[in-house]
Design an enzyme around this catalytic site. Structure first.
Site, short mmCIF file in Angstrom:
data_model
loop_
_atom_site.label_atom_id
_atom_site.label_comp_id
_atom_site.label_asym_id
_atom_site.label_seq_id
_atom_site.Cartn_x
_atom_site.Cartn_y
_atom_site.Cartn_z
N CYS A 182 18.07 103.54 -20.78
CA CYS A 182 19.28 103.01 -21.41
C CYS A 182 19.80 103.94 -22.51
O CYS A 182 20.72 103.59 -23.24
CB CYS A 182 19.05 101.62 -21.96
SG CYS A 182 17.76 101.53 -23.21
N HIS A 220 26.61 107.52 -34.86
CA HIS A 220 27.16 106.15 -34.79
C HIS A 220 28.57 106.17 -34.19
O HIS A 220 28.88 105.41 -33.27
CB HIS A 220 27.17 105.55 -36.20
CG HIS A 220 27.74 104.17 -36.25
ND1 HIS A 220 29.07 103.93 -36.50
CD2 HIS A 220 27.16 102.97 -36.07
CE1 HIS A 220 29.29 102.63 -36.46
NE2 HIS A 220 28.14 102.02 -36.20
#
Ligand code: PEP
Ligand code: MG
Length: 893
Positions: free
Chosen positions: A844, A468
């Site tokens: 992506c 993250h």
């Protein structure tokens, strides 16, 4: 008085009979670097150009390989050596080993690629105690002759005979101290003769044999030493790191000596045809009067700048500039040169295409194209994506003296300094108060987002390159170092230690997200330099690439940044970011609701705030496609930490909503959330969520149309594994869209697509393709699932071991694992093209901004890559380079 000999002609003489192992300088050319080494090939090229190169010859890399195979010189080499030396004797009117007029050589190694660890230069080879007298008589300068012999002994002992450098220096120091001299140049003749004696004794002591007076033995030993240095430890290590083949071997260059130390009418220097630091079109360099090459490098005396050469040697300076101009015109690039002036005559000892900074590389490429020296495609080729990457990020001032505490993963490039803060709220508060802060955490979660926004940089002790912290930091273009395992943060977040150094909140720390370094204190940071030439060069690159470059942008601000950098649209908007911060309680209300009716008001509130976000996003990318991914992460990411809640519960501190949150968190708790209820699975289980998102998006598009905008909406469904599932999700999307159409009285056009990020979806791409308008490869998840390596857990601990032991060639979360994950992408692309040729193919995952991976995607025939806004510029350049790579491969086939 006649002095040292100089070659009679500057024009090359006609070559003698062709030889097997040796090429005269008059015979080779620049394109023979694999046979002659870079140095030899360029010496030959300069000779061919008629430049004043002292004559000589190159013993080929083939001879080296033959020597290394058998441990002896190949048949014929020694005979050929005698032929070429005799030719040089005749040309120079000197004799090798002659007492009266000795011919002297320099001997240098030279492989195809310049390589630290290869043998250094031996000068004045051929000199002996006897011939030194001849040299003294010829030059009328006994000091010069003794010094030439001293240099030979010193270099020969160290380089050829491998005498320990410390032993050598200690012996020399003894003599220098005796005479109170700083170095040999400060000795008088008597002192110098003493030094020579000591060197001879040391050689005999250390090797058990006296220094060979026979010049042929000197030459043969020196050549053998060069050959052997190919397999020296440093050279081998360097080749391994740089991926240079062990099978190339090195060449040996033997060249007639010219002396830059023959008096005050002599000198030596190095120069660049353009400034290698700035790229400015102006020759720069250094020189030393009355010195030899190694004196310049050794830095014993202060050099003078090149522009002052003209005050000492106006003719030589003019000639040197003319030579450098010719070299640039010839090599069509910036060259560096080594030159020597002997008694007012200029000689060129070396040239090659010069090394340069990233900034200089860009400026030179653009200016050379403007000057018509190269074409624009060559200019783009010359400027590498990794150079651009270096230019675009702040970095530590290289002049700063730093204390590196540890190294973590270079998770998001750039450098930052700030006060340590262990808590996101505090980071936000201090940042708002104008402090530079570094957010230091074990790892981060969506709940830390606001703290990350305020921080100058992020440092974590756990988590890899797609953790993250890493992904969010890259998205924000903020420096981050992740997985710094030496960082241990106290359980309560009151202090930390890094390798025994105690760190308190408020202490100053610096991180370099390009190298992974964590440094104590504040380090001066140099700002990124995006020079004016960049726009032009990237404009040229755009014309040469096939793939479009999109951006991963979650907010209007990110989208605007990406657009300014030249992004052709948004390839991925991760909508979960819209559910964080002050919206978190709305998502939690959705999760806590017992039924659809209870869920409805929270969903309605969510829909409203999302609509506003989408209006802004679509406005920022007006006229360009915006790919919105429906919610992807597992729900627990929106719930508080179960352990913390349990502790609070045990203390009796939980109140109404908190207790219900604990129950929900326990209910949604998953052993393996990345493989759990997330992506399309969550969308199908909680259909209201996706419907809300679609409605918000299409209403936003309608609003934009009413405002005269041109919204281009693409809706993307994450984590699919099969046709039934994808059809159900698309039906859900269309149903929500139909509701908006009915409400608005107009149909809002949109495209629908899916992410291919599970191996099964990639394998079934041909079946899925007819259902969609586009696919985007989610290579983060696809890598995680194909290799079975957790993107959050394995990088910091496992990856260094795997990379060090060669168990993986590169970190697959950074550079596409071409043989595994890449095969899936290739296959899926191929099947999609067969089944539904109009389906657009993109990527992506983080790999979309990695130059090496971009080259693979180009090869698989993808239409677009999407990457963080901060990497768009690099991706544009890398996509052009990918097209070159393919063109080169086609040409070589
Ligand atoms: C991916 O998996 O590659 C991707 C782009 O999605 P995320 O990183 O959000 O899972
Ligand atoms: Mg994913």
């Amino acid at each position: 008085m006649t002095t040292t000999a100089a070659p009679r002609r500057s024009a090359p003489r006609s070559a003698g009979p062709p030889l097997r192992w040796i090429r005269r300088f008059t015979e080779g050319s620049a394109d023979q670097r694999f046979l002659l080494g870079g140095k030899g090939a360029n010496l030959a090229e300069m000779t061919r150009m008629g430049l004043p190169v002292p004559p000589g010859f190159t013993i080929t890399t083939e001879a080296c390989l033959a020597y290394l195979k058998t441990g002896g010189f190949p048949d014929g080499l020694l005979d050929e050596l005698r032929v070429v030396v005799a030719e040089l004797e005749e040309e120079m009117e000197l004799a090798f080993g002659a007492v009266g007029a000795p011919l002297l050589f320099s001997v240098r190694s030279g492989a195809a690629f310049s390589m630290p660890g290869m043998m250094d230069t031996v000068l004045n080879l051929g000199l002996s105690r006897d011939s030194l007298k001849g040299l003294a008589a010829r030059t009328g300068d006994p000091w010069f002759a003794a010094d030439a012999y001293r240099r030979l002994l010193e270099l020969y002992a160290h380089i050829v005979l491998d005498v320990d450098e410390d032993v050598l220096h200690r012996a020399m120091r003894g003599v220098l101290d005796l005479y109170g001299a700083k170095d040999a140049s400060a000795l008088d003749l008597i002192g110098l003769q003493d030094l020579v004696g000591v060197l001879e004794v040391t050689i005999a002591d250390q090797t058990g044999a006296s220094f060979p007076a026979d010049p042929w033995i000197q030459l043969e030993q020196a050549i053998a030493a060069v050959f052997r240095s190919w397999n020296g430890r440093r050279a081998r290590d360097y080749r391994r790191v740089e991926g240079i083949s062990d099978d190339l071997g090195t060449a040996v260059n033997v060249q007639v000596m010219v002396f830059g130390n023959a008096g005050i009418d002599s000198g030596t220097g190095v120069a660049f045809t353009r400034d290698p630091a700035t790229g400015e079109r102006q020759a720069v360099g250094d020189f030393l009067l009355n010195a030899q090459g190694e004196d310049v490098v050794a830095g014993v005396r202060n050099t003078e700048p090149l522009h002052q050469l003209a005050t000492h040697f106006p003719d030589c300076a003019a000639q040197l500039h003319e030579v450098m101009e010719r070299l640039e015109q010839h090599y069509l690039d910036m060259c560096d040169v080594e030159f020597t002036i002997q008694h007012g005559r200029l000689f060129m000892l070396q040239t090659r295409v010069g090394k340069r900074t990233a900034l200089a590389s860009l400026r030179m490429a653009v200016e050379m194209a403007d000057e018509g020296l190269i074409d624009r495609a060559t200019a783009v080729r010359r400027f590498r994506p990794d150079e651009l990457e270096r230019l675009l990020h702040p970095r530590f001032d290289p002049a700063a003296d730093v204390q590196v505490l540890t190294k973590g993963l270079p998770a998001s490039p750039g450098a930052a300094s700030g006060r340590v803060v262990f808590d996101a709220d505090r980071a936000e508060a201090l940042a708002n108060a104008g402090e530079d802060v570094l957010l230091v955490r074990t790892n981060t979660s969506p709940a830390d987002f606001h703290g990350m926004v305020g921080a100058k940089g992020i440092l974590t002790s756990r988590g890899g390159l797609v953790s993250h912290a890493a992904v969010v930091a890259r998205g924000m273009g903020k420096p981050a170092v992740c997985g710094a395992e030496d960082l241990v943060i106290d359980w309560h977040g009151r202090y930390a230690t890094i390798n025994g150094v105690h760190i308190e909140p408020g202490d100053l720390l610096s991180i370099d997200g390009t190298t992974g370094e964590v440094v104590l204190g504040r380090v001066p940071v140099l700002p990124p330099a995006a020079p004016p030439e960049l726009d032009r060069l990237l404009g040229w690159a755009d014309e040469l690439r096939r793939m479009a470059v999109f951006a991963n942008a979650d907010t209007a601000a990110d989208a605007a940044t990406a657009r300014a950098a030249g992004a052709a649209g948004v390839g991925l908007c991760r909508t979960e970011h819209q559910f964080l911060g002050d919206r978190l309680h709305l998502v939690q209300a959705v999760i806590l609701a017992d039924d659809e009716a209870a869920r409805r008001p929270a969903l309605a509130a969510l829909e409203e705030v999302q609509e506003r976000d989408f209006v802004e996003l679509l406005a920022a990318m007006d006229g360009l496609p915006v790919t919105v991914r429906l919610l992807d992460p597992p729900l627990h990411e929106f719930l508080p930490n179960v352990e913390e809640l349990l502790v609070a519960d045990a203390r009796g501190e939980l109140r109404g909503t908190e207790r219900r949150l604990l129950e929900a968190a326990l209910d949604w708790r998953e052993v393996d959330p990345m493989l759990g209820i997330r992506g399309v699975r969550l969308g199908l289980l909680l259909p209201g969520l996706y419907a809300t998102q679609v409605r918000a998006l299409l209403r936003a598009a309608a609003a934009r149309r009413r405002a005269g905008g041109d919204p281009r909406v693409r809706i993307m469904i994450p984590l699919v594994i099969g046709t039934g599932e994808l059809s159900a999700a698309i039906a859900l999307v269309r149903e929500a869209a139909a509701a908006v159409t009915a409400e608005m009285g107009e149909e809002i056009p949109f495209e629908v697509g899916a992410m291919l990020e599970t191996p099964r979806a990639a394998l079934l791409a041909g079946e899925l393709a007819p259902l969609v308008d586009f696919f985007s490869f989610g290579t983060n998840d696809l890598t995680q699932m194909t290799l079975g390596l957790s993107r959050d857990d394995v990088e910091a601990r496992l990856m260094p071991y795997y990379l060090e032991h060669g168990l993986l060639a590169a970190d697959p979360f950074r550079t596409l694992d071409a043989s595994g994950v890449g095969e899936l992408v290739r296959l899926a692309a191929e099947q999609t093209k067969q089944a539904a040729p109009s389906v657009e193919l993109g990527v992506c995952g983080e790999h979309g901004g990695d130059p090496d991976s971009i080259a693979h995607f180009h090869r698989y025939g993808l239409d677009e890559v999407s990457c963080s806004p901060g990497r768009v510029l690099v991706a544009r350049l890398a996509a052009a380079h990918a097209a070159f790579t393919e063109a080169d491969a086609d040409r070589d086939r």
